[in-house]
Scaffold this motif. Sequence first.
Motif, short mmCIF file in Angstrom:
data_model
loop_
_atom_site.label_atom_id
_atom_site.label_comp_id
_atom_site.label_asym_id
_atom_site.label_seq_id
_atom_site.Cartn_x
_atom_site.Cartn_y
_atom_site.Cartn_z
N PHE A 286 40.47 25.01 52.09
CA PHE A 286 40.70 26.42 51.58
C PHE A 286 39.50 27.27 51.94
CE2 PHE A 286 40.85 29.65 48.29
CZ PHE A 286 42.03 29.82 48.33
N GLN B 95 36.52 34.76 45.18
CA GLN B 95 36.70 34.90 46.66
C GLN B 95 35.69 35.79 47.46
OE1 GLN B 95 39.82 34.25 48.27
NE2 GLN B 95 41.57 33.82 46.63
N GLU C 54 38.41 35.47 41.23
CA GLU C 54 38.71 34.57 41.87
C GLU C 54 37.83 33.76 42.74
OE1 GLU C 54 41.94 33.98 41.15
OE2 GLU C 54 42.47 35.89 40.14
N VAL D 53 34.27 43.95 52.04
CA VAL D 53 34.64 43.85 50.46
C VAL D 53 35.24 44.86 50.01
CG1 VAL D 53 33.67 43.09 48.26
CG2 VAL D 53 32.65 41.85 50.15
N LEU E 201 39.20 39.95 43.10
CA LEU E 201 38.38 39.09 43.88
C LEU E 201 37.21 38.25 43.26
CD1 LEU E 201 38.65 41.28 46.96
CD2 LEU E 201 40.06 39.40 46.44
N TRP F 190 38.70 45.06 51.44
CA TRP F 190 39.72 44.24 50.80
C TRP F 190 39.94 44.66 49.21
CZ3 TRP F 190 38.11 38.27 50.36
CH2 TRP F 190 39.31 37.61 50.00
N SER F 191 38.78 45.06 48.70
CA SER F 191 39.25 45.52 47.27
C SER F 191 40.27 46.28 47.20
CB SER F 191 37.95 45.93 46.70
OG SER F 191 36.94 44.74 46.49
N GLU G 110 38.66 26.76 43.58
CA GLU G 110 38.95 26.56 45.07
C GLU G 110 37.73 25.87 45.78
OE1 GLU G 110 40.01 30.00 43.89
OE2 GLU G 110 42.13 30.13 44.46
N LYS G 111 36.59 26.32 45.15
CA LYS G 111 35.40 25.80 45.91
C LYS G 111 35.16 24.31 46.39
CE LYS G 111 30.87 27.21 45.43
NZ LYS G 111 29.60 27.05 44.67
N HIS H 65 43.66 44.57 48.27
CA HIS H 65 43.87 43.59 47.47
C HIS H 65 44.43 44.38 46.12
CE1 HIS H 65 44.22 39.59 45.91
NE2 HIS H 65 43.70 39.72 44.87
N TYR I 65 47.22 30.70 52.98
CA TYR I 65 46.08 31.63 53.65
C TYR I 65 46.15 31.49 55.13
CZ TYR I 65 41.99 33.92 51.32
OH TYR I 65 41.29 34.77 50.61
N ALA J 7 47.80 31.46 46.34
CA ALA J 7 46.57 31.20 47.11
C ALA J 7 45.61 32.57 46.79
CB ALA J 7 47.08 31.72 48.44
N LEU J 8 45.87 33.61 46.38
CA LEU J 8 45.22 34.58 46.10
C LEU J 8 45.13 35.32 44.59
CD1 LEU J 8 45.80 35.23 49.37
CD2 LEU J 8 43.87 36.70 48.79
N SER J 9 45.84 34.60 43.82
CA SER J 9 45.80 35.10 42.39
C SER J 9 45.60 33.98 41.38
CB SER J 9 47.19 35.79 41.97
OG SER J 9 47.33 36.78 42.72
N GLY J 10 44.38 32.95 41.76
CA GLY J 10 43.76 32.32 41.12
C GLY J 10 44.42 31.13 40.39
N PHE K 233 38.44 36.55 55.99
CA PHE K 233 37.22 37.42 55.78
C PHE K 233 36.53 38.06 56.98
CE2 PHE K 233 33.02 38.80 54.44
CZ PHE K 233 33.30 40.06 53.77
N GLU L 276 41.80 26.79 40.14
CA GLU L 276 40.86 27.14 39.42
C GLU L 276 39.51 26.96 39.85
OE1 GLU L 276 41.24 26.61 35.47
OE2 GLU L 276 43.34 27.29 35.72
#
Lengths: 213, 213
Positions: free
Chosen positions: B124, A175, A173, B158, A170, B161-162, B118-119, B165, B67, B110-113, B132, B116
Amino acid sequence: MPKKKTYHHGDLKNALIEAGVDILSQDGVSGLSLRKVALKAGVSHTAPYAHFVDKQALIAAISTEGYRRLYEALAAAVQRYENDPARQLVEGAWAYLQFALHDTDHFKIALSGAVEKEKDYPAFVEMARQNFALLVKIVETCQAAKILKRGPADLTAVSVWSLIHGFVSLILEDQISHTVLDRVSLRQMLIFTLNQITRIELTPEMFPESGWA
Amino acid sequence: MPKKKTYHHGDLKNALIEAGVDILSQDGVSGLSLRKVALKAGVSHTAPYAHFVDKQALIAAISTEGYRRLYEALAAAVQRYENDPARQLVEGAWAYLQFALHDTDHFKIALSGAVEKEKDYPAFVEMARQNFALLVKIVETCQAAKILKRGPADLTAVSVWSLIHGFVSLILEDQISHTVLDRVSLRQMLIFTLNQITRIELTPEMFPESGWA
DNA sequence: GCATAATCTTGACAGTGTCAAGATTTTATC
DNA sequence: GATAAAATCTTGACACTGTCAAGATTATGC
Protein backbone atom coordinates in the motif's frame (compact mmCIF):
# COMPACT_ATOMS: atom_id res chain seq x y z
CA MET A 1 -20.64 6.72 35.69
CA PRO A 2 -24.08 5.12 35.42
CA LYS A 3 -26.26 6.37 38.27
CA LYS A 4 -29.77 5.12 37.86
CA LYS A 5 -32.49 5.90 40.32
CA THR A 6 -35.74 6.37 38.54
CA TYR A 7 -37.16 4.19 35.80
CA HIS A 8 -37.25 7.17 33.53
CA HIS A 9 -33.89 8.72 33.02
CA GLY A 10 -35.09 12.24 32.51
CA ASP A 11 -32.63 13.40 29.90
CA LEU A 12 -31.51 10.21 28.29
CA LYS A 13 -31.20 11.62 24.81
CA ASN A 14 -28.48 14.08 25.74
CA ALA A 15 -26.91 11.56 28.11
CA LEU A 16 -26.56 9.16 25.21
CA ILE A 17 -24.93 11.79 23.05
CA GLU A 18 -22.51 12.64 25.85
CA ALA A 19 -21.70 9.01 26.45
CA GLY A 20 -21.22 8.59 22.73
CA VAL A 21 -18.76 11.48 22.59
CA ASP A 22 -16.83 9.96 25.49
CA ILE A 23 -16.63 6.51 23.95
CA LEU A 24 -15.71 8.08 20.64
CA SER A 25 -12.67 9.85 22.10
CA GLN A 26 -11.75 6.75 24.06
CA ASP A 27 -12.30 3.84 21.67
CA GLY A 28 -12.51 5.63 18.34
CA VAL A 29 -15.09 5.36 15.60
CA SER A 30 -14.78 1.60 15.30
CA GLY A 31 -15.28 1.18 19.05
CA LEU A 32 -18.48 3.16 19.14
CA SER A 33 -21.38 0.78 19.67
CA LEU A 34 -24.95 1.42 20.65
CA ARG A 35 -24.72 -1.09 23.48
CA LYS A 36 -21.62 0.50 24.96
CA VAL A 37 -23.27 3.90 24.81
CA ALA A 38 -26.37 2.55 26.53
CA LEU A 39 -24.28 0.86 29.20
CA LYS A 40 -22.35 4.05 29.88
CA ALA A 41 -25.59 5.97 30.20
CA GLY A 42 -26.86 3.34 32.62
CA VAL A 43 -29.74 2.02 30.59
CA SER A 44 -30.52 -1.22 28.83
CA HIS A 45 -29.16 -1.93 25.40
CA THR A 46 -32.32 -1.04 23.54
CA ALA A 47 -33.26 2.08 25.47
CA PRO A 48 -31.60 4.32 22.84
CA TYR A 49 -34.30 3.25 20.39
CA ALA A 50 -36.78 5.42 22.24
CA HIS A 51 -34.78 8.45 21.13
CA PHE A 52 -32.95 7.42 17.98
CA VAL A 53 -34.47 5.36 15.22
CA ASP A 54 -31.18 3.58 14.62
CA LYS A 55 -27.45 3.83 15.16
CA GLN A 56 -27.07 6.21 12.24
CA ALA A 57 -29.36 8.66 13.97
CA LEU A 58 -27.24 8.63 17.12
CA ILE A 59 -24.10 9.06 15.04
CA ALA A 60 -25.77 11.99 13.32
CA ALA A 61 -26.47 13.59 16.71
CA ILE A 62 -22.89 13.03 17.82
CA SER A 63 -21.69 14.46 14.52
CA THR A 64 -23.85 17.50 15.01
CA GLU A 65 -22.26 18.08 18.40
CA GLY A 66 -18.85 17.72 16.76
CA TYR A 67 -19.78 20.30 14.16
CA ARG A 68 -20.96 22.58 16.96
CA ARG A 69 -17.59 22.38 18.70
CA LEU A 70 -15.78 23.00 15.47
CA TYR A 71 -17.91 26.09 14.95
CA GLU A 72 -17.00 27.32 18.43
CA ALA A 73 -13.31 26.93 17.69
CA LEU A 74 -13.61 28.70 14.36
CA ALA A 75 -15.74 31.51 15.73
CA ALA A 76 -13.24 32.03 18.55
CA ALA A 77 -10.39 32.34 16.07
CA VAL A 78 -12.36 34.77 13.93
CA GLN A 79 -13.36 36.89 16.86
CA ARG A 80 -9.85 36.97 18.33
CA TYR A 81 -8.41 38.43 15.16
CA GLU A 82 -11.09 40.89 14.22
CA ASN A 83 -9.87 43.38 11.59
CA ASP A 84 -7.01 41.12 10.53
CA PRO A 85 -8.31 39.06 7.61
CA ALA A 86 -5.07 37.26 6.82
CA ARG A 87 -4.72 36.20 10.41
CA GLN A 88 -8.36 35.10 10.49
CA LEU A 89 -7.71 32.88 7.50
CA VAL A 90 -4.56 31.36 8.96
CA GLU A 91 -5.89 30.90 12.47
CA GLY A 92 -9.22 29.61 11.22
CA ALA A 93 -7.41 26.97 9.23
CA TRP A 94 -5.15 26.30 12.19
CA ALA A 95 -8.16 25.83 14.47
CA TYR A 96 -9.64 23.43 11.93
CA LEU A 97 -6.42 21.44 11.98
CA GLN A 98 -6.10 21.51 15.75
CA PHE A 99 -9.64 20.30 16.20
CA ALA A 100 -8.99 17.45 13.80
CA LEU A 101 -5.77 16.52 15.57
CA HIS A 102 -7.07 16.66 19.12
CA ASP A 103 -10.64 15.46 18.60
CA THR A 104 -9.70 13.19 15.75
CA ASP A 105 -12.57 10.76 15.91
CA HIS A 106 -15.11 13.47 16.53
CA PHE A 107 -13.82 15.25 13.44
CA LYS A 108 -13.84 12.08 11.42
CA ILE A 109 -17.35 11.07 12.34
CA ALA A 110 -18.67 14.53 11.48
CA LEU A 111 -16.66 15.25 8.34
CA SER A 112 -15.41 11.96 7.00
CA GLY A 113 -18.62 10.29 6.07
CA ALA A 114 -19.56 8.13 9.02
CA VAL A 115 -23.14 9.25 8.51
CA GLU A 116 -24.34 7.89 5.23
CA LYS A 117 -27.13 10.34 4.60
CA GLU A 118 -26.57 13.42 6.68
CA LYS A 119 -29.20 15.17 4.63
CA ASP A 120 -31.86 13.37 6.65
CA TYR A 121 -30.82 15.08 9.86
CA PRO A 122 -31.87 18.76 9.85
CA ALA A 123 -29.86 19.73 12.92
CA PHE A 124 -26.73 18.44 11.27
CA VAL A 125 -27.47 20.27 8.05
CA GLU A 126 -28.08 23.47 9.99
CA MET A 127 -24.75 23.27 11.81
CA ALA A 128 -23.02 22.57 8.51
CA ARG A 129 -24.73 25.61 7.03
CA GLN A 130 -23.59 27.82 9.89
CA ASN A 131 -20.01 26.70 9.57
CA PHE A 132 -20.02 27.36 5.87
CA ALA A 133 -21.60 30.77 6.39
CA LEU A 134 -18.80 31.66 8.77
CA LEU A 135 -16.25 30.64 6.20
CA VAL A 136 -17.94 32.69 3.52
CA LYS A 137 -17.70 35.70 5.81
CA ILE A 138 -13.97 35.18 6.29
CA VAL A 139 -13.53 34.82 2.55
CA GLU A 140 -15.45 38.01 1.87
CA THR A 141 -13.28 39.91 4.32
CA CYS A 142 -10.15 38.48 2.75
CA GLN A 143 -11.34 39.38 -0.71
CA ALA A 144 -12.05 42.94 0.39
CA ALA A 145 -8.50 43.09 1.76
CA LYS A 146 -7.16 41.75 -1.54
CA ILE A 147 -5.78 38.67 0.18
CA LEU A 148 -7.89 36.28 -1.87
CA LYS A 149 -8.84 36.40 -5.53
CA ARG A 150 -12.08 38.14 -6.40
CA GLY A 151 -14.99 36.00 -7.47
CA PRO A 152 -18.24 34.68 -6.03
CA ALA A 153 -17.56 34.42 -2.30
CA ASP A 154 -19.41 31.14 -1.85
CA LEU A 155 -17.56 29.48 -4.71
CA THR A 156 -14.28 30.76 -3.39
CA ALA A 157 -15.24 29.52 0.06
CA VAL A 158 -15.71 26.04 -1.35
CA SER A 159 -12.22 26.23 -2.83
CA VAL A 160 -10.66 27.48 0.39
CA TRP A 161 -12.48 24.84 2.40
CA SER A 162 -11.36 22.21 -0.07
CA LEU A 163 -7.76 23.22 0.38
CA ILE A 164 -7.87 23.20 4.16
CA HIS A 165 -10.07 20.14 4.45
CA GLY A 166 -7.92 18.20 2.02
CA PHE A 167 -4.77 19.06 3.87
CA VAL A 168 -6.25 18.10 7.22
CA SER A 169 -7.72 14.88 5.82
CA LEU A 170 -4.44 13.81 4.27
CA ILE A 171 -2.68 14.51 7.56
CA LEU A 172 -5.20 12.42 9.46
CA GLU A 173 -4.91 9.55 6.98
CA ASP A 174 -1.14 9.75 7.31
CA GLN A 175 -0.96 10.02 3.54
CA ILE A 176 1.51 12.86 3.36
CA SER A 177 5.04 11.76 2.68
CA HIS A 178 7.32 11.90 5.68
CA THR A 179 10.11 13.19 3.51
CA VAL A 180 7.99 16.32 3.55
CA LEU A 181 6.75 16.27 7.12
CA ASP A 182 10.23 15.68 8.50
CA ARG A 183 11.38 18.88 6.87
CA VAL A 184 8.71 21.38 7.86
CA SER A 185 6.35 21.71 10.79
CA LEU A 186 2.63 21.23 10.39
CA ARG A 187 2.07 24.93 10.85
CA GLN A 188 4.68 25.81 8.27
CA MET A 189 3.16 23.34 5.85
CA LEU A 190 -0.31 24.73 6.46
CA ILE A 191 0.84 28.29 5.80
CA PHE A 192 2.76 27.15 2.74
CA THR A 193 -0.41 25.54 1.50
CA LEU A 194 -2.56 28.59 2.21
CA ASN A 195 0.02 30.59 0.31
CA GLN A 196 -0.98 28.84 -2.86
CA ILE A 197 -4.28 30.70 -2.87
CA THR A 198 -3.39 34.05 -1.36
CA ARG A 199 -2.46 37.10 -3.39
CA ILE A 200 0.00 38.28 -0.72
CA GLU A 201 2.90 36.28 0.56
CA LEU A 202 2.22 34.70 3.94
CA THR A 203 5.25 33.76 6.01
CA PRO A 204 5.23 31.80 9.25
CA GLU A 205 6.94 34.75 10.94
CA MET A 206 3.88 36.88 10.26
CA PHE A 207 1.80 34.48 12.33
CA PRO A 208 3.60 33.54 15.55
CA GLU A 209 1.75 30.90 17.48
CA SER A 210 -0.12 32.55 20.28
CA GLY A 211 -0.14 29.36 22.29
CA TRP A 212 -3.52 29.93 23.80
CA ALA A 213 -5.41 27.34 21.82
CA MET B 1 -19.68 -17.27 -8.91
CA PRO B 2 -18.11 -19.75 -6.47
CA LYS B 3 -16.87 -22.76 -8.39
CA LYS B 4 -14.99 -25.08 -6.09
CA LYS B 5 -13.39 -28.31 -7.26
CA THR B 6 -10.20 -28.96 -5.36
CA TYR B 7 -9.63 -28.66 -1.66
CA HIS B 8 -6.97 -26.11 -2.31
CA HIS B 9 -8.20 -23.13 -4.22
CA GLY B 10 -5.00 -22.34 -6.06
CA ASP B 11 -5.12 -18.58 -6.01
CA LEU B 12 -7.39 -17.79 -3.13
CA LYS B 13 -5.57 -14.67 -2.06
CA ASN B 14 -6.27 -12.83 -5.30
CA ALA B 15 -9.73 -14.35 -5.52
CA LEU B 16 -10.52 -12.87 -2.12
CA ILE B 17 -9.30 -9.45 -3.18
CA GLU B 18 -11.40 -9.65 -6.33
CA ALA B 19 -14.45 -10.77 -4.41
CA GLY B 20 -13.81 -7.97 -1.96
CA VAL B 21 -13.71 -5.40 -4.74
CA ASP B 22 -16.98 -6.75 -6.12
CA ILE B 23 -18.76 -6.68 -2.79
CA LEU B 24 -17.36 -3.23 -2.14
CA SER B 25 -18.85 -1.81 -5.31
CA GLN B 26 -22.11 -3.63 -4.65
CA ASP B 27 -22.75 -3.27 -0.91
CA GLY B 28 -20.40 -0.43 -0.03
CA VAL B 29 -17.83 -0.17 2.72
CA SER B 30 -20.29 -1.02 5.48
CA GLY B 31 -21.45 -4.14 3.61
CA LEU B 32 -17.97 -5.52 3.21
CA SER B 33 -17.60 -8.50 5.53
CA LEU B 34 -15.00 -11.22 5.66
CA ARG B 35 -17.65 -13.90 5.60
CA LYS B 36 -19.35 -12.50 2.51
CA VAL B 37 -16.02 -12.29 0.74
CA ALA B 38 -15.22 -15.89 1.66
CA LEU B 39 -18.64 -17.05 0.48
CA LYS B 40 -18.24 -15.28 -2.84
CA ALA B 41 -14.83 -16.88 -3.30
CA GLY B 42 -16.39 -20.25 -2.54
CA VAL B 43 -14.52 -21.06 0.64
CA SER B 44 -15.42 -21.34 4.30
CA HIS B 45 -15.71 -18.31 6.47
CA THR B 46 -12.29 -18.65 8.07
CA ALA B 47 -10.31 -19.56 4.97
CA PRO B 48 -9.21 -15.94 4.48
CA TYR B 49 -7.17 -16.20 7.65
CA ALA B 50 -4.66 -18.36 5.80
CA HIS B 51 -3.81 -15.32 3.68
CA PHE B 52 -4.69 -12.29 5.75
CA VAL B 53 -3.97 -11.94 9.44
CA ASP B 54 -7.22 -10.08 9.96
CA LYS B 55 -9.89 -8.05 8.19
CA GLN B 56 -7.72 -4.96 8.21
CA ALA B 57 -5.12 -6.81 6.15
CA LEU B 58 -7.69 -7.73 3.51
CA ILE B 59 -8.95 -4.16 3.46
CA ALA B 60 -5.37 -3.01 3.00
CA ALA B 61 -5.01 -5.31 0.00
CA ILE B 62 -8.26 -4.06 -1.50
CA SER B 63 -7.13 -0.50 -0.85
CA THR B 64 -3.86 -1.19 -2.60
CA GLU B 65 -5.75 -2.39 -5.64
CA GLY B 66 -7.85 0.77 -5.49
CA TYR B 67 -4.75 2.90 -5.41
CA ARG B 68 -3.40 0.95 -8.36
CA ARG B 69 -6.48 1.72 -10.43
CA LEU B 70 -6.32 5.34 -9.46
CA TYR B 71 -2.72 5.43 -10.62
CA GLU B 72 -3.72 3.94 -13.96
CA ALA B 73 -6.36 6.63 -14.45
CA LEU B 74 -3.94 9.40 -13.52
CA ALA B 75 -1.14 8.04 -15.67
CA ALA B 76 -3.50 7.77 -18.62
CA ALA B 77 -4.53 11.40 -18.23
CA VAL B 78 -0.93 12.52 -17.96
CA GLN B 79 0.14 10.53 -20.98
CA ARG B 80 -2.78 11.68 -23.07
CA TYR B 81 -1.85 15.33 -22.62
CA GLU B 82 1.90 15.14 -22.90
CA ASN B 83 3.44 18.58 -23.45
CA ASP B 84 0.34 20.35 -22.12
CA PRO B 85 0.98 20.95 -18.41
CA ALA B 86 -2.20 22.91 -17.70
CA ARG B 87 -4.28 20.23 -19.30
CA GLN B 88 -2.43 17.55 -17.37
CA LEU B 89 -3.28 19.32 -14.16
CA VAL B 90 -6.93 19.75 -15.03
CA GLU B 91 -7.45 16.28 -16.45
CA GLY B 92 -5.47 14.66 -13.65
CA ALA B 93 -7.74 16.33 -11.14
CA TRP B 94 -10.74 15.40 -13.26
CA ALA B 95 -9.65 11.76 -13.35
CA TYR B 96 -9.25 11.84 -9.57
CA LEU B 97 -12.80 13.14 -9.27
CA GLN B 98 -14.22 10.67 -11.78
CA PHE B 99 -12.60 7.75 -10.02
CA ALA B 100 -14.03 8.92 -6.73
CA LEU B 101 -17.49 9.36 -8.23
CA HIS B 102 -17.65 6.07 -10.11
CA ASP B 103 -15.68 3.84 -7.76
CA THR B 104 -16.83 5.67 -4.69
CA ASP B 105 -16.36 2.97 -2.12
CA HIS B 106 -13.07 1.85 -3.57
CA PHE B 107 -11.88 5.42 -3.36
CA LYS B 108 -13.17 5.80 0.17
CA ILE B 109 -11.61 2.63 1.46
CA ALA B 110 -8.23 3.57 0.00
CA LEU B 111 -8.17 7.27 0.77
CA SER B 112 -10.63 7.93 3.53
CA GLY B 113 -9.05 6.03 6.34
CA ALA B 114 -10.75 2.66 6.39
CA VAL B 115 -7.36 1.15 7.08
CA GLU B 116 -6.27 2.28 10.49
CA LYS B 117 -2.54 1.78 10.07
CA GLU B 118 -1.71 1.67 6.39
CA LYS B 119 1.94 2.08 7.30
CA ASP B 120 2.02 -1.61 8.20
CA TYR B 121 1.29 -2.67 4.62
CA PRO B 122 4.33 -2.10 2.38
CA ALA B 123 2.51 -2.70 -0.89
CA PHE B 124 0.00 0.00 0.00
CA VAL B 125 2.74 2.41 0.97
CA GLU B 126 4.52 1.74 -2.30
CA MET B 127 1.43 2.46 -4.40
CA ALA B 128 0.85 5.64 -2.42
CA ARG B 129 4.46 6.66 -3.07
CA GLN B 130 4.09 6.05 -6.79
CA ASN B 131 0.94 8.13 -7.01
CA PHE B 132 2.57 10.97 -5.17
CA ALA B 133 5.65 10.76 -7.38
CA LEU B 134 3.44 11.13 -10.42
CA LEU B 135 1.80 14.19 -8.93
CA VAL B 136 5.19 15.73 -8.16
CA LYS B 137 6.12 15.26 -11.79
CA ILE B 138 2.99 17.05 -12.95
CA VAL B 139 3.68 19.86 -10.51
CA GLU B 140 7.27 20.23 -11.71
CA THR B 141 6.10 20.47 -15.30
CA CYS B 142 3.49 23.05 -14.35
CA GLN B 143 6.05 25.07 -12.44
CA ALA B 144 8.40 25.03 -15.41
CA ALA B 145 5.53 26.32 -17.54
CA LYS B 146 4.83 29.04 -14.96
CA ILE B 147 1.38 27.65 -14.32
CA LEU B 148 2.06 26.98 -10.66
CA LYS B 149 4.01 29.02 -8.14
CA ARG B 150 7.66 28.21 -7.77
CA GLY B 151 8.79 26.45 -4.62
CA PRO B 152 9.79 22.96 -3.51
CA ALA B 153 7.89 20.66 -5.88
CA ASP B 154 7.05 18.09 -3.24
CA LEU B 155 5.64 20.72 -0.86
CA THR B 156 3.67 22.25 -3.70
CA ALA B 157 2.44 18.80 -4.64
CA VAL B 158 1.09 18.35 -1.14
CA SER B 159 -0.81 21.62 -1.52
CA VAL B 160 -2.19 20.73 -4.91
CA TRP B 161 -3.21 17.29 -3.71
CA SER B 162 -4.83 18.87 -0.66
CA LEU B 163 -6.90 21.12 -2.86
CA ILE B 164 -8.10 18.35 -5.16
CA HIS B 165 -8.52 15.76 -2.45
CA GLY B 166 -10.44 18.17 -0.26
CA PHE B 167 -12.77 19.11 -3.08
CA VAL B 168 -13.42 15.49 -3.98
CA SER B 169 -13.91 14.51 -0.35
CA LEU B 170 -16.39 17.27 0.29
CA ILE B 171 -18.29 16.27 -2.83
CA LEU B 172 -18.44 12.66 -1.70
CA GLU B 173 -19.60 13.65 1.78
CA ASP B 174 -22.26 15.81 0.19
CA GLN B 175 -20.98 18.67 2.29
CA ILE B 176 -20.92 21.28 -0.42
CA SER B 177 -23.89 23.61 -0.38
CA HIS B 178 -26.41 22.94 -3.09
CA THR B 179 -26.88 26.65 -3.57
CA VAL B 180 -23.43 26.35 -5.12
CA LEU B 181 -23.77 23.04 -6.92
CA ASP B 182 -27.06 24.04 -8.51
CA ARG B 183 -25.34 26.99 -10.13
CA VAL B 184 -22.23 25.43 -11.63
CA SER B 185 -21.30 22.00 -12.94
CA LEU B 186 -18.84 19.81 -11.13
CA ARG B 187 -16.28 20.37 -13.84
CA GLN B 188 -16.74 24.10 -13.71
CA MET B 189 -16.41 24.06 -9.96
CA LEU B 190 -13.26 21.95 -10.17
CA ILE B 191 -11.65 24.31 -12.66
CA PHE B 192 -12.72 27.30 -10.59
CA THR B 193 -11.05 25.66 -7.60
CA LEU B 194 -7.87 24.84 -9.50
CA ASN B 195 -7.82 28.45 -10.58
CA GLN B 196 -7.15 29.51 -7.04
CA ILE B 197 -3.65 28.08 -7.26
CA THR B 198 -2.69 28.69 -10.88
CA ARG B 199 -0.77 31.71 -12.11
CA ILE B 200 -2.67 31.75 -15.37
CA GLU B 201 -6.41 31.96 -15.74
CA LEU B 202 -8.04 28.62 -16.49
CA THR B 203 -11.45 28.73 -18.10
CA PRO B 204 -13.73 25.76 -18.74
CA GLU B 205 -13.64 26.65 -22.44
CA MET B 206 -9.92 25.92 -22.51
CA PHE B 207 -10.64 22.37 -21.42
CA PRO B 208 -13.53 20.90 -23.37
CA GLU B 209 -14.52 17.49 -22.12
CA SER B 210 -13.08 14.91 -24.42
CA GLY B 211 -15.70 12.41 -23.40
CA TRP B 212 -13.44 9.42 -23.64
CA ALA B 213 -13.12 8.75 -19.95
C1' DG C 1 -58.88 9.14 37.48
C1' DC C 2 -58.01 6.81 33.48
C1' DA C 3 -56.70 5.93 28.87
C1' DT C 4 -52.93 6.80 26.09
C1' DA C 5 -48.45 7.77 24.99
C1' DA C 6 -43.66 7.84 26.17
C1' DT C 7 -40.00 5.47 28.11
C1' DC C 8 -37.35 1.61 29.42
C1' DT C 9 -36.37 -3.75 30.12
C1' DT C 10 -35.95 -8.51 28.88
C1' DG C 11 -35.27 -11.76 25.49
C1' DA C 12 -34.38 -13.21 21.05
C1' DC C 13 -32.32 -13.30 16.28
C1' DA C 14 -29.10 -13.08 12.48
C1' DG C 15 -24.72 -11.32 11.30
C1' DT C 16 -20.00 -10.08 12.54
C1' DG C 17 -14.59 -10.94 13.45
C1' DT C 18 -11.74 -14.17 15.43
C1' DC C 19 -9.84 -18.29 17.80
C1' DA C 20 -9.07 -23.47 18.39
C1' DA C 21 -8.88 -28.00 16.65
C1' DG C 22 -8.76 -30.89 13.07
C1' DA C 23 -8.90 -32.39 7.96
C1' DT C 24 -6.65 -32.14 3.54
C1' DT C 25 -3.13 -31.07 0.34
C1' DT C 26 1.38 -29.39 -1.05
C1' DT C 27 6.29 -28.89 -0.24
C1' DA C 28 10.66 -30.15 1.47
C1' DT C 29 13.98 -33.32 3.21
C1' DC C 30 16.38 -37.56 3.49
C1' DG D 1 9.96 -41.89 -3.64
C1' DA D 2 8.48 -42.09 1.41
C1' DT D 3 7.61 -39.20 5.15
C1' DA D 4 7.85 -35.19 8.05
C1' DA D 5 6.63 -30.50 7.97
C1' DA D 6 4.22 -26.68 6.33
C1' DA D 7 0.49 -24.56 4.02
C1' DT D 8 -4.26 -24.47 3.19
C1' DC D 9 -9.00 -25.06 4.21
C1' DT D 10 -13.25 -26.71 7.26
C1' DT D 11 -16.08 -27.13 11.31
C1' DG D 12 -17.49 -25.36 15.45
C1' DA D 13 -17.51 -22.16 18.93
C1' DC D 14 -17.36 -17.52 21.32
C1' DA D 15 -18.36 -12.78 22.35
C1' DC D 16 -20.06 -8.80 20.37
C1' DT D 17 -22.97 -6.19 17.25
C1' DG D 18 -27.64 -3.77 15.53
C1' DT D 19 -32.34 -4.46 15.64
C1' DC D 20 -37.02 -6.31 16.50
C1' DA D 21 -41.02 -7.98 19.53
C1' DA D 22 -43.42 -8.09 23.75
C1' DG D 23 -44.09 -6.48 28.01
C1' DA D 24 -43.20 -3.46 32.31
C1' DT D 25 -43.10 1.10 34.22
C1' DT D 26 -43.87 5.95 34.35
C1' DA D 27 -45.62 10.39 32.62
C1' DT D 28 -49.24 13.06 30.19
C1' DG D 29 -53.70 14.73 28.51
C1' DC D 30 -58.55 14.83 28.92
